[in-house]
Each structure stands twice: as C-alpha cells, then as structure tokens.
Design a protein around this motif. Structure first.
Motif, mmCIF file in Angstrom:
data_model
loop_
_atom_site.group_PDB
_atom_site.id
_atom_site.type_symbol
_atom_site.label_atom_id
_atom_site.label_comp_id
_atom_site.label_asym_id
_atom_site.label_seq_id
_atom_site.Cartn_x
_atom_site.Cartn_y
_atom_site.Cartn_z
ATOM 1 N N ILE A 189 100.972 28.614 -7.539
ATOM 2 C CA ILE A 189 101.985 29.501 -6.967
ATOM 3 C C ILE A 189 103.294 29.333 -7.731
ATOM 4 O O ILE A 189 103.967 30.318 -8.087
ATOM 5 N N ALA A 190 103.652 28.078 -8.002
ATOM 6 C CA ALA A 190 104.887 27.805 -8.745
ATOM 7 C C ALA A 190 104.813 28.360 -10.162
ATOM 8 O O ALA A 190 105.769 28.991 -10.647
ATOM 9 N N GLU A 191 103.680 28.151 -10.833
ATOM 10 C CA GLU A 191 103.541 28.596 -12.223
ATOM 11 C C GLU A 191 103.588 30.114 -12.336
ATOM 12 O O GLU A 191 104.255 30.662 -13.235
ATOM 13 N N ALA A 244 109.733 36.509 -3.012
ATOM 14 C CA ALA A 244 109.271 37.410 -1.963
ATOM 15 C C ALA A 244 108.083 38.235 -2.436
ATOM 16 O O ALA A 244 107.134 38.474 -1.672
ATOM 17 N N ILE A 245 108.107 38.676 -3.685
ATOM 18 C CA ILE A 245 106.990 39.441 -4.233
ATOM 19 C C ILE A 245 105.731 38.585 -4.249
ATOM 20 O O ILE A 245 104.643 39.027 -3.843
ATOM 21 N N VAL A 246 105.839 37.349 -4.705
ATOM 22 C CA VAL A 246 104.676 36.451 -4.710
ATOM 23 C C VAL A 246 104.189 36.213 -3.290
ATOM 24 O O VAL A 246 102.980 36.214 -3.020
ATOM 25 N N MET A 273 110.211 15.731 9.107
ATOM 26 C CA MET A 273 108.984 15.996 8.343
ATOM 27 C C MET A 273 109.343 16.773 7.072
ATOM 28 O O MET A 273 109.955 17.828 7.117
ATOM 29 N N SER A 274 108.971 16.223 5.930
ATOM 30 C CA SER A 274 109.332 16.867 4.668
ATOM 31 C C SER A 274 108.446 18.085 4.427
ATOM 32 O O SER A 274 107.278 18.110 4.835
ATOM 33 N N PRO A 275 108.988 19.137 3.780
ATOM 34 C CA PRO A 275 108.199 20.344 3.540
ATOM 35 C C PRO A 275 107.038 20.070 2.591
ATOM 36 O O PRO A 275 107.099 19.173 1.742
ATOM 37 N N THR A 276 105.971 20.861 2.722
ATOM 38 C CA THR A 276 104.817 20.732 1.843
ATOM 39 C C THR A 276 105.184 21.177 0.437
ATOM 40 O O THR A 276 105.792 22.239 0.259
ATOM 41 N N PRO A 277 104.827 20.382 -0.573
ATOM 42 C CA PRO A 277 105.115 20.828 -1.952
ATOM 43 C C PRO A 277 104.406 22.141 -2.249
ATOM 44 O O PRO A 277 103.299 22.399 -1.767
ATOM 45 N N LEU A 278 105.036 22.968 -3.035
ATOM 46 C CA LEU A 278 104.465 24.247 -3.404
ATOM 47 C C LEU A 278 103.248 24.034 -4.302
ATOM 48 O O LEU A 278 103.259 23.186 -5.206
ATOM 49 N N HIS A 279 102.192 24.788 -4.048
ATOM 50 C CA HIS A 279 100.986 24.707 -4.869
ATOM 51 C C HIS A 279 101.360 24.980 -6.326
ATOM 52 O O HIS A 279 102.113 25.915 -6.623
ATOM 53 N N PRO A 280 100.837 24.191 -7.256
ATOM 54 C CA PRO A 280 101.269 24.351 -8.666
ATOM 55 C C PRO A 280 101.002 25.733 -9.239
ATOM 56 O O PRO A 280 101.788 26.229 -10.043
ATOM 57 N N GLY A 289 101.343 24.944 1.295
ATOM 58 C CA GLY A 289 102.120 25.092 0.067
ATOM 59 C C GLY A 289 101.824 26.370 -0.690
ATOM 60 O O GLY A 289 102.061 26.450 -1.898
ATOM 61 N N LEU A 290 101.348 27.401 0.021
ATOM 62 C CA LEU A 290 100.938 28.639 -0.632
ATOM 63 C C LEU A 290 101.949 29.768 -0.494
ATOM 64 O O LEU A 290 101.727 30.871 -1.007
ATOM 65 N N LEU A 291 103.044 29.523 0.227
ATOM 66 C CA LEU A 291 104.131 30.487 0.335
ATOM 67 C C LEU A 291 105.448 29.815 -0.004
ATOM 68 O O LEU A 291 105.633 28.621 0.264
#
Length: 624
Positions: A10-12, A290-292, A1-8, A368-370
């Motif tokens: 969160i990434a930004e 880790a901070i995020v 099972m592929s990991p969930t893409p990170l929420h944009p 995708g929130l962490l």
C-alpha cells in the motif's frame, strides 16, 4: 495503542502514484489554491453581478447574500422522479436550506445534472450515451459552480456515472469544500438469487415475459438505490471510504428519520468546513492517499469494474495519475472481505446489517490496508468512520460499534478473508489489456481456451444463441463496443445466455472492449479491452475459429495467431459511422465520441488518445 503500520505494498503503490503525479498534482493544487478567497467568494463580484445572484431570493437569505456576510453553499442535484435512486432527493434542498441557515450560511440550488439509469437503457440505444453522461454531468456541475457565489458545495447524487461526474466537475473548483449527500438503498425485495434464476429461465424459454416482469418488479420495488452490489452501491462505498460522505451516511434507507438527520447535518457541515480552522477544500480531501483508499475498498468488497474507469478519471481531475497497474498491484494484497450479490446471495442491506462500512473500514485499518492519516469532510483521520450514526432522543450522534461482523457468511475480518486477493485482475497479451472480475467466478472456470465466435452487436449474439449455434466450448467475442466505437455500453444482457451455456457443461468466456459493470457474475469476462477494436486494436482482426486463451490465474489473454497473420488480415467490420450512429439522441454526442480517450485512462473526453493506444498502422484520423 499504537496504529498498525501501513502494509508495504500500500505504501509503495501510494509513493509511486505521488512520484508519477508530482508535476500534474502540483499544477492542480497551485491553480485551486489561487482560486480560494478568505471571505465569501461573491464579495469580488461587481454590483450588477451580485444583484443577479440574489434577485430570486427572499427574506433574510437575500439580505445575507447582499451584505456578503455569510458563506454561500451551492446545492447541485441529480434529482428526477423517474429513477428510484434519485427520487428521494426531491426533499433534500428544502432540508439543506434550513440546516445551512441554522449554521450561519445561505444555500442556493445552483443547478441540476442529468441522471440516466443503465437498468432502463440496458440493451437499448440509450445505453450508448451512458458513459458519456459522466462527462456531461461533470460539465453541468462546472456550470452550476461557475457563478462564483459559493464557498462550499453539497453534491446530491447516487448512481453509476452521476457520482464520478459530480466529483470530476467539482474538482475543477477544488478550492471549494464539497460533501456528497447520498439517498440510500431501497429495502430488500425479491432475493437476487431468485431474480437471477428467473432471468436464466427466461433466457432458456422456460419462463414467460410476465414471469420475468413480476420478478424484476419484486426486486426493484421502491424509492432508493437498487440493492445489488453494482456500480451505484460501489460508488457509495468508495466515496465514504474516501471521506466524502458523513460517517455512516451511505446505506441508510430513504424515508427514515435518520436519513433526514444525516442530510441536514451535511448542510451544517458544509458551512463549518467552508472557511476558518476547519476549512477542507475538495482538492485536499481527494489526494493520493484517498484515491488509494478508494481502490482498496473497491477491491476488498468485490465492487464494480466500472471503477477501473471512474477512479482514474476522478484522480486525473485532481492531477493524480492512477493506472490499471496500480489496481493490479493493490488487488494482489487486498483480501476479499465481502460477498454481496452478484458475488454472493446477500444484498447491500444485509451487508449494512452485518456491520457494513464501519466494520470494513475498521478491519482494513487494523490490517494496515488503509491510510488513516487523511482529511475527510467530517474532520481529520479515517478512524472516525468506524463509528455509526444514530438518533438519541431525536438528536444525531455517532457511537462506537462492536467491531465485529454479525454475519461472517457475507462480511469477514481481514484476518479471515474469503480470498487472499481482491478478485479484480488485469489480463494482458497479444490482444491488449483487459480487466476481469473473478470474485464470483469459480476457480475451475478461470482458465478457458476455446475457439472464438465473433459478434459486433448483442443482437447478433442473441440470435446465434437462440439458434443453438453456441452449444460448444466457446470464447464469445463482442467487439466495436469500446468508448470510441459507440460509447462503451454495458453488456449485462449477455450474462443469462452465457450462464445457460456454462450450466450445460461448456467452457465459456467473454472477451470484449465493452463494459459489464458489477454484473458479470460467474462468467469469466475480459472486459474494457484496450486498444479497442475501433482504434485498430488486435480485437478488430480476430476471426471465427481463432483459438483464444483467457487465463485469469496467470493474467494472460491471447489469440493463438501470429502477429504477422493478425496484422495482415483486412478489417471486415467496424463501428457505426457518423451517419448511422443516430437516434435516441446519439447524434448529439458525436463530438464526445470523437474526443474520448482509452479505457485504461478512464475513457474520458478531457484527456484523449495518445499514439501508443492505437493498433498497428492506425491513427485517430485513420480510425475516424
């Protein structure tokens, strides 16, 4: 099972923090990397220095320290037996010394740090030292680790300023792997809703002091952390999601076999990550991701607003620049998944029983929130924190959980949140910037426009309330409560009276440059306002009767007075001067009060104010 893409988003936000922090983070990492030694750190000490370092040890540990063969592990503790949250730490050093020895290291109690309780000092002069105690704890941690005898550290602490202070101090020794070792919450006592009811009755004069004391004693009744979701339990939640606890260690009760097993395992783990293939320096565990992750966990659970001070200060100690704008942007996309008192009726034990941190981390990862690809004290990757610790035939192990909440009235998956955002918002306007926690504020109370009533002390407010002067729509302004003014005390004592006014049908809000922690509850409270009144902020010139609008929905905080009129008003009151800010030890903290920085930069003394944080025509010299 592929990991969930990170929420944009969160990434930004993470990418923006990385870019903003590039120079300061690089300098920090270069400094900490230069301090790392491949073998035991103490091997570089001269013979006299080293002899002092093991003179008080006996037996095999003394020989191991002398021979410079085994890693040294520092124990830094906030133990005292007056405070319930710290009392369980009494036994930890002995347990840890044994487990470290079994793992091939030598543990020494390197130093103690002070721990004060905001619950005891609430409304008292001692509360004005509370926030400054974080800096004292950081410096005390630095002193404990400064002997260069150690290859890793075990940091024993739980509450309010203690955990941030331990981390800030340890980050100055970021080449050392460091594990936070918690004590766990007390068992559930009087339900928080009933405690709040008695408090409000007392505020109305309908309950006696003995009634109130009986309720408080039934709520805070045994060793362990208080069970409501204030700063202490927010601390614990945040640092586990940041990978600084062993998985599942946070909310296990003190005095249980599992608590002891987790504590002992922390000692073994401190040896394992001290060097070699598993070497995990604190400087690498606490990074931008880790901070995020810590901010996301705070938002998803409706945690304490104090972390809008503590997380920027911790981040800064690691060379990372975290801003209130980052909190605001993340809050817009992080759903509220927990209802723990004061944001609900359940306490932290109920949260833990419903699935707790393991479920929370799992559902946030799946949404995708962490960031999953982080380093932790337990090893690489946050997925391991989905597992719960158990004792099987007396042996500590971790097992998969069901992955489901056992009570969706207090803990929900990201697909079915209580609300779409994290409930922590920033409000901005001609009064400056402030934080407001709306997770417990009913939607109909999130917009308040009313005349101001201005106070400079909690006592003034209480007197006006008792005299019936606030029986109307009102925005209560409590100023000169910021870090530069008097150390930024928490103002929990305002909540019952404000709740009474709200229950009588009035529009009520609070605006202050002080703090409210996790206990602002149902009252819309714009707190930690910056620039603070003592720095010449507009708050210093508000007068009784000025109409103030607090709109938590649109993010507006303004006084309906022109800038020209506001700037032209004389200052009619101010913070205590040096001569009067004395007693209960306050005079000892004058230097910290003079050096402290603004709330939106962590209110710490290791940075300080910049010219842009002062009001019109004001400078630090003028304010002082």
């Amino acid at each position: 099972m592929s990991p969930t893409p990170l929420h944009p988003v969160i990434a930004e936000v993470t990418e923006r923090i990385v870019a903003r922090s590039a120079a300061s983070r690089a300098a920090y990492l270069e400094r900490t990397a230069a301090a790392h030694a491949e073998g035991p750190a103490r091997r570089g000490l001269a013979c006299s220095n080293l002899a002092h370092g093991f003179a008080g040890i006996t037996g095999g540990d003394k020989e191991a320290l002398r021979a410079v063969r085994k890693p040294g592990v520092a124990i830094v503790s906030s133990y005292n037996d007056m405070l319930s949250a710290h009392q369980p730490l009494h036994e930890y050093p002995d347990w840890l010394k044994v487990s470290v020895r079994e793992a091939g290291g030598v543990a020494q109690f390197a130093g103690g740090v002070p721990a004060m309780c905001d619950g005891i000092t609430q409304g008292r002069a001692g509360m004005e030292l509370s926030l400054f105690s974080r800096e004292v704890i950081a410096m005390a941690t630095g002193i404990a680790l400064s002997h260069e005898m150690f290859d890793s550290a075990l940091l024993l602490g739980v509450c309010d300023k203690i955990v941030p202070g331990l981390l800030i101090g340890a980050l100055s020794f970021g080449h050392l792997p460091s594990i936070l070792v918690p004590a766990g919450p007390m068992t559930s006592g009087l339900p928080n809703k009933e405690k709040a009811r008695v408090r409000q009755l007392y505020a109305e004069g309908l309950a006696s002091r003995e009634d109130l004391l009986e309720a408080e004693a039934a709520s805070y009744h045994s060793p362990g952390t208080c069970t409501f979701y204030g700063t202490a339990n927010s601390n614990q939640m945040v640092v586990e999601v940041m990978g600084l606890h062993l998985p599942g260690a946070t909310f296990v009760h003190p005095g249980t076999p599992l608590r002891q097993a987790l504590t002992e395992e922390a000692g073994r783990r401190a040896v394992a990550i001290s060097r070699g293939a598993e070497y995990a320096p604190l400087s690498q565990v606490i990074d931008e991701k880790a901070i995020v992750n810590g901010v996301v966990s705070l938002l998803a659970t409706g945690g304490s607003t104090n972390h809008t001070l503590h997380l920027p200060a911790i981040a800064a100690a690691a060379g990372i620049q975290l801003t209130w704008d980052d909190f605001s942007e993340l809050s817009a996309v992080v759903p509220l998944l927990a209802r723990v008192y004061p944001n609900g009726s359940a306490d932290i034990n109920h949260f833990h029983a419903a699935g707790g941190i393991q479920f929370l981390i799992g559902t946030l990862l799946d949404a995708g929130l962490l960031h999953e690809d982080v380093r932790t004290v337990a090893g690489p990757g946050l997925n391991r924190y989905r597992q719960e610790p158990v004792l099987l035939d007396g042996t500590l192990t971790w097992r998969d959980t069901s992955g489901h909440s056992l009570d969706e009235e207090l803990l929900r998956p990201a697909s079915r949140p209580f609300s779409a955002d994290g409930g922590l918002r920033m409000v901005t306007g001609n009064l400056g910037r402030a934080v407001i926690k709306v997770s417990a504020v009913a939607p109909e109370h999130r917009v308040v426009e009313a005349p101001a009533r201005v106070f400079t002390t909690q006592e003034q407010f209480s007197a006006a309330f008792q005299a019936g002067e606030l029986e109307r729509d009102v925005v209560v302004v409590i100023r000169n409560q910021g870090p530069m003014a008097n150390g930024m005390p928490e103002l929990h004592g305002l909540t019952p009276a404000l709740g009474v006014l709200m229950d009588r049908g009035f529009q009520v809000a609070l605006v202050t440059d002080g703090r409210m922690s996790g206990a602002s509850g149902k009252i819309p409270a714009a707190i930690q306002l910056t620039p603070e009144a003592a720095a010449g902020g507009p708050l210093s010139r508000i007068a009784d009767g000025d109409v103030v609008r607090l709109d938590a929905e649109t993010g507006l905080l303004e006084v309906q007075v022109s800038a020209a009129e506001l700037d032209g008003r004389p200052l009619v009151d101010g913070p205590p001067d040096e001569a009067s800010w004395t007693g209960t030890g306050r005079e000892l903290f004058g230097a910290l009060r003079r050096a402290v920085g603004p709330a939106d930069q962590g209110a710490g003394v290791f940075g300080g104010y910049t010219p842009g944080h002062f009001g019109a025509g004001m400078t630090k010299e003028v304010v002082a």
